[in-house]
Write an enzyme that holds these catalytic residues in place. Structure first.
Site, PDB file in Angstrom:
ATOM      1  N   ARG A 149       0.827  -1.199   0.000  1.00  0.00           N
ATOM      2  CA  ARG A 149       0.000   0.000   0.000  1.00  0.00           C
ATOM      3  C   ARG A 149       0.868   1.259   0.000  1.00  0.00           C
ATOM      4  O   ARG A 149       2.050   1.222   0.318  1.00  0.00           O
ATOM      5  CB  ARG A 149      -0.917   0.000   1.227  1.00  0.00           C
ATOM      6  N   LYS A 155       1.619   1.984   7.540  1.00  0.00           N
ATOM      7  CA  LYS A 155       1.923   1.202   8.728  1.00  0.00           C
ATOM      8  C   LYS A 155       2.895   1.948   9.634  1.00  0.00           C
ATOM      9  O   LYS A 155       3.626   2.848   9.211  1.00  0.00           O
ATOM     10  CB  LYS A 155       2.519  -0.150   8.344  1.00  0.00           C
ATOM     11  N   TYR A 195      -1.206   4.547  10.675  1.00  0.00           N
ATOM     12  CA  TYR A 195      -1.596   3.545  11.671  1.00  0.00           C
ATOM     13  C   TYR A 195      -0.414   3.327  12.599  1.00  0.00           C
ATOM     14  O   TYR A 195       0.736   3.205  12.146  1.00  0.00           O
ATOM     15  CB  TYR A 195      -1.959   2.217  10.999  1.00  0.00           C
ATOM     16  N   HIS A 218      -0.960   1.565  16.267  1.00  0.00           N
ATOM     17  CA  HIS A 218      -1.207   0.383  17.111  1.00  0.00           C
ATOM     18  C   HIS A 218      -0.152   0.277  18.216  1.00  0.00           C
ATOM     19  O   HIS A 218       0.447  -0.777  18.435  1.00  0.00           O
ATOM     20  CB  HIS A 218      -1.230  -0.886  16.260  1.00  0.00           C
ATOM     21  N   GLU A 238      -5.972   4.812  13.662  1.00  0.00           N
ATOM     22  CA  GLU A 238      -6.935   3.878  14.266  1.00  0.00           C
ATOM     23  C   GLU A 238      -7.619   4.406  15.512  1.00  0.00           C
ATOM     24  O   GLU A 238      -8.598   3.812  15.981  1.00  0.00           O
ATOM     25  CB  GLU A 238      -6.262   2.533  14.571  1.00  0.00           C
ATOM     26  N   VAL A 274     -11.996  -8.719  17.479  1.00  0.00           N
ATOM     27  CA  VAL A 274     -12.288  -7.972  18.702  1.00  0.00           C
ATOM     28  C   VAL A 274     -11.492  -6.673  18.699  1.00  0.00           C
ATOM     29  O   VAL A 274     -10.311  -6.654  18.349  1.00  0.00           O
ATOM     30  CB  VAL A 274     -11.914  -8.805  19.939  1.00  0.00           C
ATOM     31  N   ASP A 304      -2.942  -6.687  15.262  1.00  0.00           N
ATOM     32  CA  ASP A 304      -2.307  -5.377  15.403  1.00  0.00           C
ATOM     33  C   ASP A 304      -2.416  -4.838  16.822  1.00  0.00           C
ATOM     34  O   ASP A 304      -1.585  -4.031  17.252  1.00  0.00           O
ATOM     35  CB  ASP A 304      -2.935  -4.364  14.442  1.00  0.00           C
ATOM     36  N   ARG A 343       0.780 -14.289  17.596  1.00  0.00           N
ATOM     37  CA  ARG A 343       1.986 -13.475  17.382  1.00  0.00           C
ATOM     38  C   ARG A 343       1.962 -13.031  15.925  1.00  0.00           C
ATOM     39  O   ARG A 343       1.454 -13.744  15.063  1.00  0.00           O
ATOM     40  CB  ARG A 343       3.254 -14.261  17.688  1.00  0.00           C
TER      41      ARG A 343
END
Length: 373
Positions: free
Chosen positions: A15, A75, A96, A98, A120, A241, A272, A281
């Site tokens: 991306r 990322k 992003y 995380h 996010e 989730v 993530d 993992r």
């Protein structure tokens, strides 16, 4: 602002953070854009496509990081990029992140002294996540496809065809979480004629799901015993989730996996944020799976990167309006004017300003309002 877009370097991450149309919009609002050579090729966007809309192509990531007022990525920075984080003072990183799942990245960004805004955790008043939603939709739709592929005996799966055939039952697919990713996963799994069960803690949400699918999926409250019983019979379990900005809760233990059918597949979209299976993992597109007991875990941390043309355009459509506001007004005024964007600010000048990240790593938390004041 001078806005810089480097190439993504995670394994099989194709991306790019902007499209040619996005370049044109940014230039129309008075900005300049520099893009690393070849950054868009994985998304079928050439350097000439960017140049035709006014971008300047530069040869290296270091040139991007040392010049840009705002760096836009897809990322989070990985270890080989940490050396670039402090090259320009007061730089904004918009991507992003995380961070609750990565102490190393959090520390690197804290030490950089710059401002890190996470796609996010940008959150609207209705609790929706406008910059996470597009990639949740892609990852959710991918999950049953990846599960179905890895059920193939030749790649270590059970050898079950997800849709079954007349006289032979379809696969049992369990989806944990009825958010954007979970609903996308359930929709595709239903379309593939699987037997689908979806879990969520929110009973009102389950009523909406039941109405949406007109009874085609089984809806269950997310309690441990019910999860244990469903997982035992599942051919595919999809973890979808999300606790915004925080680590995902562990809903499937290794003891539960031990009771599953040999060759069953578990796909963790939540990887993530640390994942919702005990043994999750991060894996890569090059080596996507590993075994736990007799089951396969698929835990690729950048799932949408496998379909970059679709993913790049979907992501850029969502992030561009926020990038324009940041460039017009500066990040401080932009977040003062937009509470949703303010939720995205995770780190400012060495301060962790997003509480779930501070809690995840036992770090000091400083409210964003204090930093702005």
């Amino acid at each position: 602002m001078l806005i810089g877009v480097p190439s993504e370097i995670k394994d099989h991450e194709y991306r790019v953070a902007i499209t040619p149309g996005g370049v044109k919009e940014l230039l129309n609002t008075g900005n300049s854009v520099i893009i690393q050579k070849g950054a868009g090729e994985g998304s079928s966007i050439s350097d000439d496509d960017f140049i035709s809309q006014g971008a300047k192509i530069v040869g290296s990531a270091k040139e991007i990081w040392s010049q840009a007022d705002m760096v836009m990525k897809v990322k989070e920075p990985i270890a080989s990029e940490y050396e670039f984080l402090g090259l320009k003072k007061d730089q904004i990183l918009f991507t992003y992140l995380h961070l609750a799942a990565s102490l190393a990245c959090t520390e690197a960004l804290v030490n950089s002294g710059n401002t890190s805004i996470a796609y996010e955790t940008v959150r609207l008043a209705n609790n929706s996540l406008p910059l996470l939603t597009p990639m949740s939709e892609v990852a959710g739709r991918m999950a049953p496809l990846m599960g179905a592929y890895h059920l193939r005996r030749s790649v270590g799966g059970r050898g079950t065809l997800i849709c079954g055939v007349p006289g032979v039952p379809a696969a049992n697919v369990v989806v944990l979480g009825a958010g954007v990713a979970g609903m996308a996963a359930a929709t595709l799994a239903v379309g593939m004629q699987a037997n689908v069960t979806i879990f969520d803690r929110n009973l009102e949400r389950l009523r909406e799901v039941d109405h949406h699918f007109r009874g085609e999926v089984q809806t269950l409250a997310s309690i441990q015993h019910a999860i244990e019983e469903s997982v035992k019979e599942a051919d595919i379990v999809i973890g979808a989730v999300l606790v915004v900005g925080a680590r995902a809760p562990k809903l499937v233990t290794d003891d539960m996996v031990a009771t599953m059918k040999p060759g069953s597949v578990l796909v963790d979209i939540s990887v993530d944020q640390g994942g919702c299976f005990e043994s999750t993992r991060p894996t890569t597109h090059s080596e996507p799976t590993f075994k736990v007991h007799n089951s396969l875990f698929y835990c690729v941390a950048n799932m949408p990167g496998a379909y970059p043309n679709t993913s790049t355009h979907a992501l850029a459509n969502a992030t561009l309006p926020y990038a324009i506001e940041i460039s017009r007004h500066g990040w401080q005024n932009a977040v003062r004017a937009d509470p949703a964007l303010a939720e995205g600010v995770n780190i400012v000048n060495g301060n962790v300003t997003y509480e779930p990240v501070a809690q995840a790593h036992a770090m000091n938390y400083r409210p964003l309002a204090d930093v702005l004041d």
